[in-house]
Design a protein around this motif. Structure first.
Motif, PDB file in Angstrom:
ATOM      1  N   GLU A 143       0.794  -1.231   0.000  1.00  0.00           N
ATOM      2  CA  GLU A 143       0.000   0.000   0.000  1.00  0.00           C
ATOM      3  C   GLU A 143       0.831   1.288   0.000  1.00  0.00           C
ATOM      4  N   PRO A 144       1.926   1.397   0.782  1.00  0.00           N
ATOM      5  CA  PRO A 144       2.719   2.634   0.740  1.00  0.00           C
ATOM      6  C   PRO A 144       3.384   2.900  -0.619  1.00  0.00           C
ATOM      7  N   TYR A 145       3.425   1.875  -1.491  1.00  0.00           N
ATOM      8  CA  TYR A 145       4.132   2.013  -2.767  1.00  0.00           C
ATOM      9  C   TYR A 145       3.191   1.904  -3.961  1.00  0.00           C
ATOM     10  N   HIS A 146       1.874   1.980  -3.703  1.00  0.00           N
ATOM     11  CA  HIS A 146       0.907   1.939  -4.794  1.00  0.00           C
ATOM     12  C   HIS A 146       1.099   3.127  -5.735  1.00  0.00           C
ATOM     13  N   ASN A 147       0.920   2.849  -7.033  1.00  0.00           N
ATOM     14  CA  ASN A 147       0.999   3.880  -8.080  1.00  0.00           C
ATOM     15  C   ASN A 147       2.355   4.580  -8.119  1.00  0.00           C
ATOM     16  N   ARG A 148       3.421   3.819  -7.813  1.00  0.00           N
ATOM     17  CA  ARG A 148       4.780   4.361  -7.869  1.00  0.00           C
ATOM     18  C   ARG A 148       5.674   3.513  -8.770  1.00  0.00           C
ATOM     19  N   ASN A 149       5.043   2.774  -9.695  1.00  0.00           N
ATOM     20  CA  ASN A 149       5.773   2.030 -10.730  1.00  0.00           C
ATOM     21  C   ASN A 149       6.777   1.036 -10.160  1.00  0.00           C
ATOM     22  N   ARG A 150       6.353   0.304  -9.158  1.00  0.00           N
ATOM     23  CA  ARG A 150       7.231  -0.716  -8.590  1.00  0.00           C
ATOM     24  C   ARG A 150       6.735  -2.108  -8.959  1.00  0.00           C
ATOM     25  N   ASN A 151       7.671  -3.062  -8.885  1.00  0.00           N
ATOM     26  CA  ASN A 151       7.365  -4.463  -9.159  1.00  0.00           C
ATOM     27  C   ASN A 151       7.536  -5.273  -7.886  1.00  0.00           C
ATOM     28  N   VAL A 152       6.673  -6.260  -7.690  1.00  0.00           N
ATOM     29  CA  VAL A 152       6.776  -7.139  -6.535  1.00  0.00           C
ATOM     30  C   VAL A 152       6.993  -8.572  -7.016  1.00  0.00           C
ATOM     31  N   THR A 153       7.891  -9.280  -6.337  1.00  0.00           N
ATOM     32  CA  THR A 153       8.157 -10.692  -6.630  1.00  0.00           C
ATOM     33  C   THR A 153       7.586 -11.538  -5.501  1.00  0.00           C
ATOM     34  N   THR A 154       6.857 -12.600  -5.866  1.00  0.00           N
ATOM     35  CA  THR A 154       6.250 -13.477  -4.869  1.00  0.00           C
ATOM     36  C   THR A 154       6.477 -14.937  -5.247  1.00  0.00           C
ATOM     37  N   ASP A 155       6.232 -15.836  -4.290  1.00  0.00           N
ATOM     38  CA  ASP A 155       6.285 -17.264  -4.613  1.00  0.00           C
ATOM     39  C   ASP A 155       4.865 -17.777  -4.809  1.00  0.00           C
ATOM     40  N   ASN A 156       4.726 -19.098  -4.990  1.00  0.00           N
ATOM     41  CA  ASN A 156       3.427 -19.637  -5.380  1.00  0.00           C
ATOM     42  C   ASN A 156       2.364 -19.591  -4.283  1.00  0.00           C
TER      43      ASN A 156
END
Length: 219
Positions: A143-156
């Motif tokens: 939420e603090p980084y919404h709409n700031r063109n960031r990518n998130v990596t997650t596992d399954n």
């Protein structure tokens, strides 16, 4: 203790105090009022450390601006003490411990936020609105980084097509992650590998999402 190891410990810890002094101060620390702890634990399993934990986690996010890529994952923090939410996960090196959900900067490994797993009834945030817990945790973490063109990596455990769509269209973010083959949104054609060449990849493009199925050698 790893912090004060001559091989792996950062010099800043040695400059601040000795390991003996650190251990002495650690043994003297108390984080809350023991007289009211039992009452607070009836509604909060993390009551013994909740106040100082929330202050620490809040400062972690305030004092650091992450890079364009962050990672959401879980970690089993080794612990063998008496704890109602201690977990046993045989696949982990420590096997016994406290599970934490974390969001970290992918480049520096800096922890931005963490949530302890306190059991199905005690962990926040709870899943709501038809989305699973992994979806809710990932979205709230970001939420603090919404709409700031960031990518998130997650596992399954976290990844899903609804999460990708939600982050992209409602949060201005992209996601890269592995996904379990039993997810209902994955078509059967992407699961079939018997007729494919080992080392080959199959691609599926749907709107703004790309799914890649890699055929590995299982012999």
């Amino acid at each position: 203790m790893e912090m004060f190891s001559p091989k792996t410990g950062p010099p800043i810890y040695f400059a601040a105090m000795s390991e003996y002094r650190f251990c002495f101060l650690l043994s003297c620390l108390r984080f809350d009022d023991k007289d009211t702890r039992a009452q607070r634990q009836t509604t909060n399993k993390f009551a013994a450390i909740r106040v100082i934990w929330d202050i620490f986690i809040d400062n972690c996010g305030k004092m650091y601006v992450p890079s364009e890529t962050v990672t959401v994952d879980e970690q089993l923090l080794a612990f063998h003490g008496n704890c109602p939410f201690r977990m046993y996960i045989p696949s982990k090196p420590a096997k016994y411990g406290i599970k934490l959900f974390l969001i970290c900067d992918s480049k520096s490994k800096y922890m931005l936020r963490a949530i302890p797993y306190l059991g199905k009834e005690g962990t926040q945030p709870q899943a709501r609105g038809g989305i699973n817990v992994g979806h809710k945790i990932t979205k709230d973490f970001k939420e603090p980084y919404h709409n700031r063109n960031r990518n998130v990596t997650t596992d399954n455990w976290f990844s899903s097509a609804p999460l990708v769509t939600d982050l992209l269209h409602n949060c201005g973010m992209t996601l890269v992650g592995t996904v379990k083959a039993n997810k209902k949104e994955i078509p059967q054609e992407m699961k079939e590998t018997r007729t494919r060449i080992v080392g080959s990849s199959a691609f599926l493009f749907v709107n703004d999402m790309t799914l890649v199925s890699y055929c590995k050698d299982t012999s």
